[in-house]
Design an enzyme around this catalytic site. Structure first.
Site, PDB file in Angstrom:
ATOM      1  N   ARG A  59      -3.959  16.677  -1.247  1.00  0.00           N
ATOM      2  CA  ARG A  59      -3.875  15.616  -2.273  1.00  0.00           C
ATOM      3  C   ARG A  59      -2.520  15.649  -2.981  1.00  0.00           C
ATOM      4  O   ARG A  59      -2.076  14.665  -3.548  1.00  0.00           O
ATOM      5  CB  ARG A  59      -5.036  15.716  -3.278  1.00  0.00           C
ATOM      6  CG  ARG A  59      -4.980  14.658  -4.375  1.00  0.00           C
ATOM      7  CD  ARG A  59      -6.326  14.321  -5.018  1.00  0.00           C
ATOM      8  NE  ARG A  59      -7.194  15.447  -5.191  1.00  0.00           N
ATOM      9  CZ  ARG A  59      -7.051  16.417  -6.112  1.00  0.00           C
ATOM     10  NH1 ARG A  59      -6.060  16.362  -6.965  1.00  0.00           N
ATOM     11  NH2 ARG A  59      -7.906  17.404  -6.168  1.00  0.00           N
ATOM     12  N   TYR A 112      -0.792 -11.170  -7.210  1.00  0.00           N
ATOM     13  CA  TYR A 112      -1.917 -10.916  -6.311  1.00  0.00           C
ATOM     14  C   TYR A 112      -3.228 -10.912  -7.108  1.00  0.00           C
ATOM     15  O   TYR A 112      -3.282 -10.370  -8.212  1.00  0.00           O
ATOM     16  CB  TYR A 112      -1.685  -9.570  -5.620  1.00  0.00           C
ATOM     17  CG  TYR A 112      -2.672  -9.262  -4.539  1.00  0.00           C
ATOM     18  CD1 TYR A 112      -2.693  -9.985  -3.361  1.00  0.00           C
ATOM     19  CD2 TYR A 112      -3.588  -8.234  -4.696  1.00  0.00           C
ATOM     20  CE1 TYR A 112      -3.604  -9.696  -2.362  1.00  0.00           C
ATOM     21  CE2 TYR A 112      -4.500  -7.926  -3.695  1.00  0.00           C
ATOM     22  CZ  TYR A 112      -4.499  -8.675  -2.535  1.00  0.00           C
ATOM     23  OH  TYR A 112      -5.402  -8.380  -1.559  1.00  0.00           O
ATOM     24  N   ASP A 184       6.561  -6.168  -6.622  1.00  0.00           N
ATOM     25  CA  ASP A 184       5.664  -6.094  -5.469  1.00  0.00           C
ATOM     26  C   ASP A 184       6.403  -6.783  -4.324  1.00  0.00           C
ATOM     27  O   ASP A 184       6.577  -8.001  -4.319  1.00  0.00           O
ATOM     28  CB  ASP A 184       4.339  -6.803  -5.790  1.00  0.00           C
ATOM     29  CG  ASP A 184       3.343  -6.753  -4.625  1.00  0.00           C
ATOM     30  OD1 ASP A 184       3.787  -6.603  -3.470  1.00  0.00           O
ATOM     31  OD2 ASP A 184       2.131  -6.889  -4.881  1.00  0.00           O
ATOM     32  N   LYS A 209       0.190  -4.681   5.200  1.00  0.00           N
ATOM     33  CA  LYS A 209       0.756  -5.917   5.736  1.00  0.00           C
ATOM     34  C   LYS A 209       1.915  -5.600   6.708  1.00  0.00           C
ATOM     35  O   LYS A 209       1.689  -4.988   7.713  1.00  0.00           O
ATOM     36  CB  LYS A 209       1.188  -6.810   4.575  1.00  0.00           C
ATOM     37  CG  LYS A 209       0.165  -6.861   3.403  1.00  0.00           C
ATOM     38  CD  LYS A 209      -1.131  -7.572   3.756  1.00  0.00           C
ATOM     39  CE  LYS A 209      -2.257  -7.356   2.756  1.00  0.00           C
ATOM     40  NZ  LYS A 209      -1.984  -7.665   1.372  1.00  0.00           N
TER      41      LYS A 209
HETATM   42  C1  LIG Z   1      -2.536  -7.372   0.030  1.00  0.00           C
HETATM   43  C2  LIG Z   1      -1.680  -7.353  -1.171  1.00  0.00           C
HETATM   44  C3  LIG Z   1      -1.878  -6.417  -2.208  1.00  0.00           C
HETATM   45  C4  LIG Z   1      -3.018  -5.423  -2.181  1.00  0.00           C
HETATM   46  O1  LIG Z   1      -2.887  -4.515  -1.146  1.00  0.00           O
HETATM   47  P1  LIG Z   1      -4.132  -3.742  -0.464  1.00  0.00           P
HETATM   48  O2  LIG Z   1      -3.456  -2.908   0.568  1.00  0.00           O
HETATM   49  O3  LIG Z   1      -5.042  -4.779   0.097  1.00  0.00           O
HETATM   50  O4  LIG Z   1      -4.783  -2.949  -1.538  1.00  0.00           O
HETATM   51  C5  LIG Z   1      -1.001  -6.437  -3.266  1.00  0.00           C
HETATM   52  N1  LIG Z   1      -0.008  -7.328  -3.354  1.00  0.00           N
HETATM   53  C6  LIG Z   1       0.199  -8.248  -2.396  1.00  0.00           C
HETATM   54  C7  LIG Z   1       1.316  -9.226  -2.553  1.00  0.00           C
HETATM   55  C8  LIG Z   1      -0.631  -8.300  -1.273  1.00  0.00           C
HETATM   56  O5  LIG Z   1      -0.428  -9.227  -0.339  1.00  0.00           O
END
Ligand SMILES: *Cc1c(COP(=O)(O)O)cnc(C)c1O
Length: 404
Positions: A59, A112, A184, A209
């Site tokens: 961890r 998001y 982000d 992604k």
């Molecule tokens: C998918 C996404 C998230 C969240 O990510 P997870 O891996 O699903 O927890 C946050 N910000 C953006 C822009 C996203 O597309």
């Protein structure tokens, strides 16, 4: 900040790994272990006190995860990185790190959905408030800053309208007012945009992604400008909240990340071809893509992004029914949320990713019932265009039936 002379295309393959220390294994080994044995009791004591570097418990650190963190640090031109179990774990951890009860967070207008949900929890439970603003001018941002404001949190391009937030402007205002900046960067990936190089303090990704790119992992990554602060975060919020990434997921991400530059170039090339095709369709009303010369924000796109990436949003004639019929008429393109995969995906924000946003708010965000978001994959563009074409033919027939 670490200065890397190597190109990103090379860093994604080599950074943070020395095969001579791993029996010559070309691939990064998967250290699927929860704990690490110490040679002696004294060594254990020294590891815990920090006198001696080394592994203690997964961890707090794992060699496979560490390779991914070092690679991301180099790619985002930061001082250190941490890997999380999801993108949301990265979002919640950085916000917990930066705020205390009573503070205020200034956010871009589109964020998001789950980040929005998290901000509401923080408001209800800890009186940590937030404002959502368009961030289009210095005056507008300054007017929204309060004595309690501690950070600016932005996404760019904004989902799903692909509106851009000018990162140079944000950094300038933040510096003037002593605020931290968190970006982000999921939609562009570290290959197309590097907010830390512009002056942001933290950049985070849903590694689910583009970074993974193969649709088989949920994961998050956070990169910070300051190495010491990131190490402190590792031994505080990350260790104690425990939202870590598993070694196996890190191993898959290391594998996926190697092809990020190649994939991003192909996603972009495919998206550009689809953009030209969609622009020629009479059933398409509006179309949103950052690197489109007709986009009023094209100049911002050129300043902060290397290329447009794989996301295109567009509206079709026929409202919600038209949009849903169009999706149902596709066969190669899959109906799914998420993005950045090899498969081309289409989703309907009004009833899917943004269905929890009240209709009036959706309207203000530019999310109409006929808006569709396409995550352009890696298939041959002609096959994708043929699929879109057959769906437009069906939509055309139905629309003319209704017109008669
Ligand atoms: C998918 C996404 C998230 C969240 O990510 P997870 O891996 O699903 O927890 C946050 N910000 C953006 C822009 C996203 O597309």
């Amino acid at each position: 900040m670490k200065k890397n002379k190597l190109h990103k295309d090379t860093l994604v393959v080599h950074e943070g790994y020395d095969d001579t220390k791993h029996h010559g294994s070309l691939a990064v080994p998967l250290y699927q272990t929860s704990t690490y044995s110490f040679d002696t009791a004294e060594q254990g004591e020294k590891r815990f006190s920090g006198e001696e570097a080394g592994n203690i418990y997964s961890r707090i650190g794992n060699p496979t995860v560490r390779v991914l963190e070092e690679r991301m640090t180099a790619l985002e031109e930061g001082g250190g990185a941490l890997a999380f179990g999801s993108g949301m774990a990265a979002v919640s951890s950085i916000l917990v790190h930066l705020t205390k009860a009573g503070d205020h967070i200034l956010c871009s207008r589109g964020i998001y959905g789950c980040t929005f949900g998290l901000l509401n929890i923080m408001k209800e439970k800890y009186n940590i408030t937030h404002s959502l603003i368009s961030m289009t001018s210095e005056e507008e941002i300054e007017q929204a800053i309060t004595p309690e404001t501690v950070c600016i949190y932005v996404e760019t391009p904004i989902n799903p309208t692909m509106e851009l937030v000018d990162l140079h402007l944000i950094v300038k205002v933040a510096k003037k007012h002593g605020l931290r900046v968190v970006v982000d960067n999921t939609f562009t990936s570290p290959y197309l945009q590097n907010p830390l190089a512009i002056g942001a303090d933290f950049v985070l990704h849903s590694a689910t992604k583009y970074i993974n790119g193969h649709g088989d992992v949920i994961a998050g990554l956070l990169v910070g400008k300051d190495a010491d602060e990131m190490e402190k975060l590792r031994y505080s919020v990350q260790k104690d909240y425990g939202a870590i990434m598993s070694p196996f997921d890190a191993w898959l991400l290391i594998r996926g990340l190697k092809t990020l530059p190649v994939r991003m170039e192909r996603h972009t090339a495919n998206a550009e071809k689809l953009l030209v095709y969609l622009k020629g369709q009479s059933l398409v009303e509006d179309i949103y893509y950052p690197f489109d010369k007709g986009n009023p924000q094209y100049e911002i796109a050129e300043r902060q992004m290397k290329a447009g990436g794989g996301l295109i949003s567009f509206t079709v004639k026929g409202g919600k029914k038209g949009a849903q019929l169009f999706m149902d008429s596709l066969s190669l393109i899959k109906i799914a949320v998420s993005l950045g995969d090899a498969e081309t995906l289409i989703q309907h924000p009004a009833t899917m990713t943004h269905s929890s946003v009240p209709e009036e708010e959706r309207g203000k965000m530019g999310i109409s019932d006929s808006l569709l978001r396409l995550s352009v994959g890696l298939e041959h563009p002609e096959d994708l265009i043929a699929d879109l074409k057959s769906a437009f033919t069906i939509l055309e027939k139905t629309n003319s039936l209704h017109a008669n």
